[in-house]
Design a protein around this motif. Structure first.
Motif, mmCIF file in Angstrom:
data_model
loop_
_atom_site.group_PDB
_atom_site.id
_atom_site.type_symbol
_atom_site.label_atom_id
_atom_site.label_comp_id
_atom_site.label_asym_id
_atom_site.label_seq_id
_atom_site.Cartn_x
_atom_site.Cartn_y
_atom_site.Cartn_z
ATOM 1 N N SER A 192 -16.754 35.806 62.926
ATOM 2 C CA SER A 192 -16.423 34.805 63.921
ATOM 3 C C SER A 192 -17.500 33.744 64.091
ATOM 4 O O SER A 192 -17.260 32.746 64.748
ATOM 5 C CB SER A 192 -16.175 35.473 65.270
ATOM 6 O OG SER A 192 -17.357 36.088 65.723
ATOM 7 N N SER A 381 -2.878 41.811 67.127
ATOM 8 C CA SER A 381 -4.005 40.883 67.238
ATOM 9 C C SER A 381 -4.495 40.651 68.661
ATOM 10 O O SER A 381 -5.620 40.182 68.854
ATOM 11 C CB SER A 381 -3.590 39.525 66.666
ATOM 12 O OG SER A 381 -2.469 39.014 67.388
ATOM 13 N N HIS A 630 -8.706 41.328 74.369
ATOM 14 C CA HIS A 630 -9.050 40.910 72.994
ATOM 15 C C HIS A 630 -9.610 39.486 73.057
ATOM 16 O O HIS A 630 -8.901 38.519 72.753
ATOM 17 C CB HIS A 630 -7.828 40.940 72.078
ATOM 18 C CG HIS A 630 -7.327 42.308 71.775
ATOM 19 N ND1 HIS A 630 -6.505 43.000 72.635
ATOM 20 C CD2 HIS A 630 -7.539 43.127 70.708
ATOM 21 C CE1 HIS A 630 -6.221 44.181 72.107
ATOM 22 N NE2 HIS A 630 -6.833 44.287 70.950
ATOM 23 N N HIS A 632 -11.516 37.754 71.229
ATOM 24 C CA HIS A 632 -11.615 36.992 69.976
ATOM 25 C C HIS A 632 -10.293 36.936 69.217
ATOM 26 O O HIS A 632 -10.285 36.649 68.014
ATOM 27 C CB HIS A 632 -12.691 37.604 69.081
ATOM 28 C CG HIS A 632 -14.087 37.442 69.605
ATOM 29 N ND1 HIS A 632 -14.807 36.282 69.448
ATOM 30 C CD2 HIS A 632 -14.885 38.287 70.305
ATOM 31 C CE1 HIS A 632 -15.991 36.415 70.015
ATOM 32 N NE2 HIS A 632 -16.063 37.625 70.548
ATOM 33 N N GLU A 635 -9.512 33.494 67.206
ATOM 34 C CA GLU A 635 -10.217 33.244 65.949
ATOM 35 C C GLU A 635 -9.807 34.233 64.869
ATOM 36 O O GLU A 635 -9.763 33.890 63.680
ATOM 37 C CB GLU A 635 -11.726 33.266 66.168
ATOM 38 C CG GLU A 635 -12.294 34.561 66.691
ATOM 39 C CD GLU A 635 -13.784 34.435 66.998
ATOM 40 O OE1 GLU A 635 -14.456 33.631 66.326
ATOM 41 O OE2 GLU A 635 -14.259 35.133 67.905
ATOM 42 N N GLU A 636 -9.477 35.461 65.249
ATOM 43 C CA GLU A 636 -9.026 36.434 64.255
ATOM 44 C C GLU A 636 -7.675 36.034 63.682
ATOM 45 O O GLU A 636 -7.432 36.159 62.473
ATOM 46 C CB GLU A 636 -8.957 37.818 64.885
ATOM 47 C CG GLU A 636 -10.336 38.390 65.224
ATOM 48 C CD GLU A 636 -10.266 39.645 66.071
ATOM 49 O OE1 GLU A 636 -9.130 40.112 66.343
ATOM 50 O OE2 GLU A 636 -11.328 40.166 66.473
ATOM 51 N N GLN A 639 -8.251 32.945 61.430
ATOM 52 C CA GLN A 639 -8.868 33.346 60.168
ATOM 53 C C GLN A 639 -7.832 33.945 59.222
ATOM 54 O O GLN A 639 -7.784 33.612 58.027
ATOM 55 C CB GLN A 639 -9.971 34.364 60.439
ATOM 56 C CG GLN A 639 -10.703 34.844 59.192
ATOM 57 C CD GLN A 639 -11.795 33.897 58.757
ATOM 58 O OE1 GLN A 639 -12.800 33.779 59.432
ATOM 59 N NE2 GLN A 639 -11.604 33.221 57.645
ATOM 60 N N ASP A 640 -6.986 34.812 59.760
ATOM 61 C CA ASP A 640 -5.983 35.481 58.926
ATOM 62 C C ASP A 640 -4.942 34.488 58.404
ATOM 63 O O ASP A 640 -4.600 34.500 57.222
ATOM 64 C CB ASP A 640 -5.306 36.588 59.740
ATOM 65 C CG ASP A 640 -4.510 37.543 58.861
ATOM 66 O OD1 ASP A 640 -5.120 38.185 57.989
ATOM 67 O OD2 ASP A 640 -3.280 37.630 59.039
#
Length: 654
Positions: A192, A381, A630, A632, A635-636, A639-640
């Protein structure tokens, strides 16, 4: 680098020493060179400034023992790899691009060039060796070397230097390997904090302003896409409002405002439309009425990827994007990010999307049962929320610890809130609607009579009338008109059976039973009244800071609000919800054990007063909230989706 520079300096001095035939001074310089190696720890100097493995890892400890890094170097490397370092704070301060020193990753930019400079210096040393061999070395006065003895001494010095050169080559090779390993560790352990090296993306979000949560989720994701993939551009398309659609599609936003203000209308619409028959009919009708216009709009943008954050935009837009992909002879991935928390409408779940991001197990069960979405397309997520909450969650950590409490005190001081009082944050949505006024009245009265010192911050949103009323309200009159009925706090079997939601956690109910028993004995009124302040706020943009400063949140059951509170470990009292759509969000709070649901202002105030006088209960609720949060997630997800999109783009090149 300093050691290499020292070699070249020593060579020049040795040349002059050879001319003057002073081997003792050359020997002293050699000793000084060895001392400099010990001082800098790693031969090759600046190569040690490349990022290291996170402190405490086996790679970091091994490298530290092997290279004898100094204490100062260890601290600087630790600050680069720590997940709560100043690098995170610098992004929060506004770094916008890799060239900006405030941008994440900028602090690591000098590591590789330092290795390249070291390698260049070795090349210069090779040139020095060739010049000595060819007897091209001259003294500082450009005079030829006078005697063979001096040439022999110089040759011995060069031999020593070449031995050091070989050792330097070995050290630089090890440093290069360590640099590569550190890069991999940083990517694995702290994804991150570093933007990817992949190119920018052109993203199209599908959403509508039927409630503020959909747009907020899209903006949270867009922020992360631009941070992780610098240069990324995005647009938000409302397929019903941004095209020349016919009724009823062109009136969806107005209909939402009207029906959400009338719970029975909303309940009827939600449950009638949440059926397979209705959904199929709506898909067919909207296809024949709007698909061509939707496709033209998507063609104009020609995106690399489409991300839907709205339940009504997962069927016809997916069909349109497949047609656009055929026209442009490329694959365009389609992802759905479900922005509901505990329950969701059946139109969210299209099994043909490339991937679906979900926030909870109840939502996953609905996706698989109603939509037939396979496991391999589901990503658990969390709900995407603003980056401010991730930054605050990282800075505070566990709010029940001394460090967490110290951070909370610091934020309160920055917000001009008394750090020595409890703080309740009361929200009613962007419009400041709901029974906010009555809830604030009861909170003030109960906290004052029970001797609880507290600050009540009321987010009025755009409701300027409520804000002005709170600023001029006579609070003594409020106290005199308040009632004290603790019967509603007691656990009742009949109430549990008739409730449409889960029941309170046993820990919370036990605390309420004790409060009711205390009140029955006449011990519910304090001898010294509590010192209570009411601070009305307008439209708040720094909500993350206010949630960190608060001890309890009072709010409706919006999925984004619950996700934000959980991200910073904040207990929540839910006061209302939209039937059907938000009912599952209430169960997330109740089953999670980090709050309660109540609609009666008096009971709300009595229960919150009980919470604030039980610090152990607040700590338990806070930890349970953190377990659900959660921070973050955005950003997760970004990113995915970004990595998957780049895979599609690579396939399109072939």
């Amino acid at each position: 680098m300093r050691s290499l520079t020292f070699i070249l300096s020593a060579a020049s001095v040795l040349t002059a020493a050879a001319a003057a035939n002073v081997p003792a001074e050359r020997h002293a310089m050699h000793n000084s060179f060895i001392d400099s190696q010990h001082l800098w720890g790693i031969r090759g100097g600046e190569a040690s400034s490349s990022p290291s493995s996170p402190p405490g890892s086996s790679a970091h400890d091994g490298a530290a023992a092997k290279n004898e890094r100094s204490t100062t170097t260890k601290k600087s490397l630790s600050s680069l790899t720590s997940p709560t370092s100043k690098i995170l704070d610098s992004v929060h301060a506004g770094g916008a691009s890799p060239e900006d020193t405030a941008f994440i990753g900028a602090a690591n930019s000098n590591a590789l060039p330092s290795l390249q400079r070291s390698q260049k210096t070795l090349a210069d040393t090779t040139t020095l060796q060739r010049d000595v061999t060819n007897n091209n070395i001259r003294s500082s006065s450009e005079a030829p070397l006078p005697v063979a003895t001096n040439q022999q001494n110089l040759a011995e010095a060069v031999e020593e230097m070449m031995a050091q050169r070989k050792q330097l080559e070995m050290e630089i090779e090890r440093s290069s390997e360590q640099h590569a390993q550190d890069e991999q560790n940083n990517n694995d352990d702290d994804m991150s904090t570093t933007p990817t090296k992949k190119g920018p993306l052109k993203i199209l979000f599908l959403s509508s302003d039927t409630g503020g949560g959909h747009r907020a989720s899209a903006e949270a994701l867009a922020n992360q896409f631009q941070r992780l993939y610098p240069g990324t551009t995005y647009d938000l398309l409302d397929i019903w409002s941004d095209i020349d659609s016919s009724w009823p599609y062109n009136s969806i936003k107005d209909a939402y405002k009207s029906m959400s203000a009338s719970p029975w209308k909303w309940r009827t619409l939600y449950h009638v439309s949440n059926t397979a028959v209705y959904a199929k009919f709506a898909d067919l009708h909207s296809y024949y009425m709007n698909e061509g216009m939707i496709r033209e709009k998507i063609e104009e943008y020609n995106p690399d990827v489409v991300v839907s954050v709205h339940p009504t935009m997962n069927y016809i837009p997916l069909f349109s994007i497949r047609k656009v992909a055929e026209k442009f002879d490329k694959e365009i991935p389609f992802f759905t990010v479900v922005t509901d928390f505990g329950s969701g409408h059946c139109t969210w779940f299209n099994k043909d999307v490339d991937r679906m991001y979900l926030a909870s197990d109840p939502i996953k069960a609905i996706a698989q049962k109603r939509g037939g979405v396979p496991d391999e397309k589901i990503v658990m997520s969390g709900l995407p929320i603003r980056y401010d909450f991730a930054a605050q969650a990282d800075a505070m950590g566990d709010r029940t610890t001394d460090e967490g409490k110290a951070h909370q005190q610091k934020i309160r001081e920055e917000l001009n809130i008394d750090p020595n009082k409890k703080m309740i944050l009361v929200m009613g949505g962007g419009e400041g609607v709901g029974s906010l006024s009555s809830i604030v009245n009861e909170l003030y009265a109960k906290l004052r009579t029970q001797g609880v010192d507290a600050t009540i911050c009321v987010v009025c949103g755009r409701n300027e009338q409520l804000k002005g009323d709170l600023e001029t309200r006579c609070w003594d009159t409020v106290v005199s008109q308040s009632l004290n009925s603790y019967a509603s706090l007691k656990s009742r079997v009949v109430t549990k059976l008739l409730s449409a939601h889960a029941s309170r956690s046993r820990r919370i109910q036990a605390a309420l039973d004790r409060a009711a028993a205390k009140a029955a004995k006449g011990r519910d009124v304090a001898e010294v009244p509590g010192n209570v302040d009411v601070i009305p706020l307008g439209f708040v943009k720094n909500m993350a800071e206010y949630m960190v400063a608060a001890d309890v949140l009072v709010s409706k059951a919006g999925p984004g609000t619950i996700a934000e509170a959980a991200a910073v470990g904040l207990p929540i009292m839910v006061t209302s919800h939209l039937p059907g759509q938000e009912a599952g969000n209430v169960d997330i709070v109740l089953d999670g054990g980090f709050g309660d649901y109540c609609e009666d202002p008096e009971t709300i105030a009595l229960e919150i007063a009980c919470w604030l006088q039980d610090s152990q209960l607040l700590d338990v609720m806070s930890k349970k909230a953190q377990a659900v949060g959660h921070p973050h997630a955005a950003e997760e997800i970004a990113q995915d989706i970004g990595d998957a999109t780049h895979d599609f783009m690579e396939k399109n090149k072939k």
